[in-house]
Every structure is written in structure tokens, then in C-alpha cells.
Scaffold this motif. Sequence first.
Motif, PDB file in Angstrom:
ATOM      1  N   ASP A 150      16.529  -9.794   8.503  1.00  0.00           N
ATOM      2  CA  ASP A 150      15.941 -10.981   8.442  1.00  0.00           C
ATOM      3  C   ASP A 150      16.692 -11.670   7.176  1.00  0.00           C
ATOM      4  O   ASP A 150      16.700 -11.051   6.079  1.00  0.00           O
ATOM      5  N   ALA A 178      14.566 -12.057   3.775  1.00  0.00           N
ATOM      6  CA  ALA A 178      14.633 -10.818   3.245  1.00  0.00           C
ATOM      7  C   ALA A 178      15.945 -10.569   2.356  1.00  0.00           C
ATOM      8  O   ALA A 178      15.953 -10.010   1.093  1.00  0.00           O
ATOM      9  N   SER A 187      12.567 -14.609  11.283  1.00  0.00           N
ATOM     10  CA  SER A 187      11.605 -13.673  10.578  1.00  0.00           C
ATOM     11  C   SER A 187      10.279 -13.754  11.436  1.00  0.00           C
ATOM     12  O   SER A 187       9.408 -12.646  11.132  1.00  0.00           O
TER      13      SER A 187
END
Length: 229
Positions: free
Chosen positions: A80, A83, A158
Amino acid sequence: MTIEERIRRDIEGRIRSGAWLPGQRIPFEAELATRYGCARATANKALTRLAREGLIERRRRAGSFVAQPQVRSAVVGVPDIAALLAERGEPHRWQLLGREEDAELPADVTDGRGDRWLAVCGIHHAAAAPFGWEQRWIDCASVPAAEAAEFADVAPGSWLLVNVPWSDARHRVRAVGASPATAAALEIARGSACLQIERWTWRGDRPVTYVRQTFPGDRYDLVETFASE
């Protein structure tokens, strides 16, 4: 807190917030010493620590500059991007550029078995700078909820990781030169070295998504750790 720690904290804060962008010159040691009322050796120690942490780059006779941050990602798995950037302390922003229903896969993609594709494209930004150019196709038969998702604020990758389980994936990683469209999106020169990741994910025998993500070559590291049996 020592003066050295204050210098490090202040410079790191400006870098991570995007106030100081990659390539911007950091004040010279003498300037920092005057500003913080300390010895040049103290300023030097602060800059040396920041360089060791990869936040700045020190160049002989030229000074210190904000470094191009490199995000490290495992080769295996589906990362991701938001992230990954958050782990580095960089704010992530997704900029949606296009959304097309009943789209076709690129002509050079020959193994698509989806029935109806939703195409989404946009730019991942890290702080104030473009980080990655993404072109994604989602199989609406496998992911019908994607048709109602706008993807205006949340990147499709995401969204998919949260909402759609996958069972199999395949990566293709290669070096490419920035095409005119990629160069414009990433604000780099045409032909610049880039890392391109193509990824298929499936759920059982049905495709979930196909994506092409392109990053400036100095911004993204692929890392894998192996152990002997």
C-alpha cells in the motif's frame, strides 16, 4: 534537549512536512551555528546524523541538500503506497486524473480474462512532490463495488486492499524511460530512468486488478530478505 537535537528536530520537521523539498539547500554549518548560538562542530554533528538517516545529502564544497527519499518495499506482496510513505513519515496524497467505465486493457496486455473493466489513473504525491504515476484496471465482475467508488480521495490500491481479498498475484518489474505522459505526471524529464511495476492479482480464477505503477528511479527500492533452509 541538546542544541544538536534541536537542530536535527527542526530540520527533520521541515523536510517531513514538505516545507523543504528534495534538492533544496540546507543552511550552511556557519549559518546554523549563528542561528542556534552554538559551535560549528555541533551543527556539523547534527547534519552528519541527518545524512546518516538519509534525510539530507552532503556534497563536498557545495553544502547539504534535502535528499530524495527512497521508499523500500518487499518484492513479494502487494504494498500500500500510502502506508509505505506513512512509515517514512511523509504525507501521502492521491490525485485522481481519470476514471473510465467499460474500458479496455492496454493492447500489449494479452492475458486479461475479465469481462468488464473500470480504468482509473492518477498520481501518488509524497509531501508536495509527485511520487508515482498509476494506471489501474479493475474487473467489475470480480469487484462490483468498484463501480460505485469514486476514488477521488483514496487511491484504488488502498481501497482494494481493504475491501477485496486476493489469493494470487504476479509482479513484473523493469526499468523504463519516462514517456511524455509519465514525465508530465511525475514532473521529470522525458526519458528519465524510472522503475515500472506491473501487477496482476486474482481471487481464485478471476482477476481482481491489473496495475502499472511508474516511479522515478531514485525514489523507490525493492527489497527482499531470504533465509537458507
